[in-house]
Motif scaffolding. Structure first.
Motif, short mmCIF file in Angstrom:
data_model
loop_
_atom_site.label_atom_id
_atom_site.label_comp_id
_atom_site.label_asym_id
_atom_site.label_seq_id
_atom_site.Cartn_x
_atom_site.Cartn_y
_atom_site.Cartn_z
N ASN A 185 25.41 -36.89 28.71
CA ASN A 185 24.88 -36.08 29.81
C ASN A 185 23.51 -36.64 30.21
O ASN A 185 22.89 -37.41 29.47
CB ASN A 185 24.78 -34.60 29.43
N ASP A 200 26.67 -33.32 33.75
CA ASP A 200 27.24 -32.82 32.50
C ASP A 200 27.90 -33.92 31.68
O ASP A 200 27.82 -33.92 30.45
CB ASP A 200 28.28 -31.73 32.79
N PHE A 201 28.55 -34.86 32.38
CA PHE A 201 29.33 -35.84 31.61
C PHE A 201 29.49 -37.14 32.38
O PHE A 201 29.92 -37.16 33.53
CB PHE A 201 30.71 -35.26 31.29
N LYS A 235 33.62 -34.16 26.21
CA LYS A 235 34.34 -33.36 27.20
C LYS A 235 35.78 -33.18 26.73
O LYS A 235 36.39 -34.12 26.23
CB LYS A 235 34.33 -34.03 28.57
N LYS A 258 39.66 -32.98 26.61
CA LYS A 258 40.70 -33.73 27.32
C LYS A 258 42.05 -33.36 26.73
O LYS A 258 42.20 -33.21 25.51
CB LYS A 258 40.47 -35.24 27.19
N LYS A 282 33.72 -23.83 31.90
CA LYS A 282 32.29 -23.52 31.81
C LYS A 282 32.09 -22.05 31.50
O LYS A 282 32.75 -21.19 32.07
CB LYS A 282 31.59 -23.90 33.11
N TYR A 324 30.47 -24.23 27.22
CA TYR A 324 31.93 -24.18 27.42
C TYR A 324 32.54 -23.18 26.45
O TYR A 324 32.00 -22.92 25.37
CB TYR A 324 32.55 -25.57 27.18
N ASN A 339 43.73 -30.32 32.61
CA ASN A 339 42.51 -31.14 32.65
C ASN A 339 41.64 -30.79 33.85
O ASN A 339 40.41 -30.91 33.80
CB ASN A 339 42.87 -32.63 32.70
N VAL A 369 38.69 -28.18 33.24
CA VAL A 369 37.61 -28.38 32.27
C VAL A 369 36.25 -28.44 32.97
O VAL A 369 35.28 -27.80 32.55
CB VAL A 369 37.85 -29.65 31.44
N THR A 370 36.17 -29.20 34.05
CA THR A 370 34.91 -29.34 34.77
C THR A 370 34.87 -28.52 36.06
O THR A 370 33.84 -28.44 36.71
CB THR A 370 34.64 -30.81 35.11
#
Length: 592
Positions: free
Chosen positions: A69, A125-126, A152, A154, A170, A187, A277, A280-281
């Motif tokens: 990050n 974040d990533f 992160k 996956k 999140k 998370y 997937n 996740v973000t």
């Protein structure tokens, strides 16, 4: 007199002064010492790396991708003199990583920049490991930028078993207020196994205590407790799961394959599935709209949140209720001519020509409705609803998935509470064949089938090596246990004797199967859905659903396979799907 007053005042002043000096030098020493220690000693809580999820054979279903990050030094947006520095740093990040958006980065920074925040402010974040490594040295030496390792979530199989595995997302304000680990990682588990076992997977925080000097530079580490987390292993077999997903491609419904002895679920799917997937973000508005407007409802976990009339698959449970009356036994027969008149209305059997005289065995084998109309009316709704409730309906199964629905077992009490109306005997007829207000989930049907096969309660679960293996209750009376062989024999006739409703698909499998078919009428189609379909689609979406629940081997029950195909299926029937699943299980060695 005046002199005495002056002397008294001077004495009082000196006493006050001495007491104040005493307080500041002695009494408040502890307080200021604590403040000094707080200034010199800092505590940092360390976020744990989330535990991974494996299938029963050790295949990874949820992993952590290594990356970094990016944070930027505070106060750059507050002071005008520093804004050029912020713009320069943000622009440089976009040049190094073209997928980033400078406006988004600036918004992330300004949202958290204030005079009260002394910490570096996260803006990205990533970034994947491979993308960061070429620029790692440059960014590490930039005093305005801080990069730190992170992970992160996956999901290697994308949409496979999406409703079971679930996803992390999140953390919101409620998550953070209730969960200190979510506050550290930002998370938390949002659905499926990720949510149900979040306390295990998120792990325990670490703690680092260190000393700093007047320039806030670390000079000594005083203590360190490592963060830790725990992996979990599921009972899922991803090989069988993949096969079922291919089988169901283009169809809507659910499948459950369960060990009928200990409740371990080998495979289960709610179709259609979706790629977890993306969550996740954060999912895009376009993706969200496409999924939420899909008439096949991919967001609904049909395994535990889909409610359907059970249709004829409930007839084994109703048969037990008839036997419990002691006025009906396995040899009792009723005559079926295709129609049953009651209350000025005709209740029909699916076979308009009738089945002739049928006992319970033939009624289950050929799915005769008239037998259950006659029997249900004879024993009444009270005994039927009580027995059905005990064998697994109208209650949670105990499966380890969040927000499980309980469904509805119609009864006099339920109707009075729900509608403030009395019970009518015509409703008993509908309940006896699994229609009307009777609602179940596919997980309940799978559990009920396992209960009949085992002769005791079986609690379904996805976590392998769980105490739930040992919590099976004795839900059948001694009398019911003596009647279960008749029920099981009738189920094997469904699959293995000509005239059985599943004979066409199941009689020539590598293993002998006991089964029951069922048809569930569509109980409702929302106006919002109707507005989104044309006439050809409407014909499909109002077709009945198809059930087939089964267990095998018949003489030594080991596995339950329950299939529900909404609207009868687009490319495959419930019978075809069940047959192919058993063949695949035999190929994988489950019946050796």
């Amino acid at each position: 007199m005046r002199m005495r007053l002056v002397v008294a005042f001077i004495l009082f002043f000196f006493i006050f002064l001495l007491s104040r000096v005493y307080y500041l030098s002695i009494k408040s020493n502890v307080y200021y010492e604590e403040l000094a220690n707080q200034n010199a000693i800092k505590t940092k809580f360390l976020a744990p790396i989330r535990g991974q999820i494996f299938d029963r054979n050790g295949t990874l279903l949820a992993v952590n991708d290594l990356g970094f990050n990016i944070s930027i030094k505070p106060y750059l947006s507050i002071k005008k003199a520093n804004k050029d520095i912020l713009d320069r740093e943000l622009q440089r990040l976009v040049e190094l990583f073209p997928d980033l958006n400078v406006s988004v980065l600036a918004r992330n920074y300004q949202r958290n920049d204030s005079y009260y925040n002394q910490n570096f402010i996260p803006v990205v974040d990533f970034i994947t490991y491979d993308l960061m490594i070429p620029h790692f040295s440059e960014l590490s030496f930039n005093e305005n930028i801080r990069i730190e390792p992170t992970v992160k979530r996956k999901y290697p199989f994308g949409n496979l078993a999406s409703h079971i595995i679930g996803y992390v997302g999140k953390a919101n304000l409620e998550d953070v207020s209730e969960n200190e680990i979510a506050k550290l990682t930002n998370y938390t588990g949002k659905s499926g196994i990720e949510r149900y076992y979040n306390d295990i997977l998120q792990g325990q925080k670490g703690v680092r205590v260190y000393k700093v000097n007047a320039f806030n530079k670390e000079v000594e580490q005083l203590s360190y407790t490592q963060a830790n987390s725990q992996d979990i292993r599921l009972s899922l077999d991803i090989r069988l799961q993949s096969f079922i997903a291919e089988l169901f491609d283009g169809n809507v419904g659910s499948v459950i394959v369960m060990d009928s002895n200990n409740g371990e679920i080998l495979a289960a799917g709610s179709f259609p599935e979706y790629d977890i997937n993306a969550f996740v973000t954060g999912i895009s508005v376009k993706e969200w709209s496409e999924l939420s407007n899909n008439l096949d409802h991919p967001f609904t976990n049909k395994l535990v949140n889909g409610l359907y009339p059970p249709g004829s698959v409930v007839k084994m449970g109703v048969g037990l209720a008839l036997f419990n009356s002691h006025s009906i036994n396995p040899r009792t027969s009723f005559y079926c001519d295709g129609n049953f008149e009651f209350g000025g209305r005709k209740f029909r059997c699916w076979n308009r020509n009738g089945h002739g005289y049928v006992d319970l065995r033939h009624a289950i084998k050929e799915s005769c409705d008239i037998y259950f109309y006659e029997g249900g009316l004879s024993v009444g709704i009270d005994l039927i609803s009580q027995t059905l409730g005990r064998v697994g309906f109208g209650a949670k199964t105990g499966v380890d998935l969040p927000n499980e629905f309980v469904g509805v077992v119609p009864s006099r009490e339920w109707k009075i509470q729900r509608f403030k109306q009395p019970w009518y005997q015509g409703e008993t007829l509908n309940t006896a064949i699994g229609q009307g207000n009777f609602l179940v989930t596919p997980m309940q049907i799978a559990k009920y089938t396992a209960n009949i096969a085992k002769g005791a309660e079986v609690i379904p679960h996805f976590l392998k090596h769980t105490d739930k293996n040992e919590t099976n209750r004795d839900i059948f009376t001694l009398f019911e246990k003596s009647q279960l062989p008749y029920i099981r024999d009738a189920m094997q006739a469904v699959a293995n004797e000509q005239g059985g409703t599943a004979y066409r698909y199941l009689h020539n499998l590598p293993v002998k199967v006991a089964a029951k078919t069922g048809t569930a009428q569509v109980i409702g189609f929302s106006q919002a859905d109707k507005n989104r379909v044309d006439e050809t689609q409407l014909e499909y979406y109002t077709r009945s659903h198809a059930w087939l629940t089964s267990y095998a081997p018949y003489n030594a029950p080991a596995y339950v396979v329950t299939v529900l195909i909404e609207h009868g299926g687009r490319t495959i029937s419930a019978g075809q799907a069940t047959a192919q699943i058993y063949r695949k299980m035999a190929e994988l060695g489950y019946f050796k």
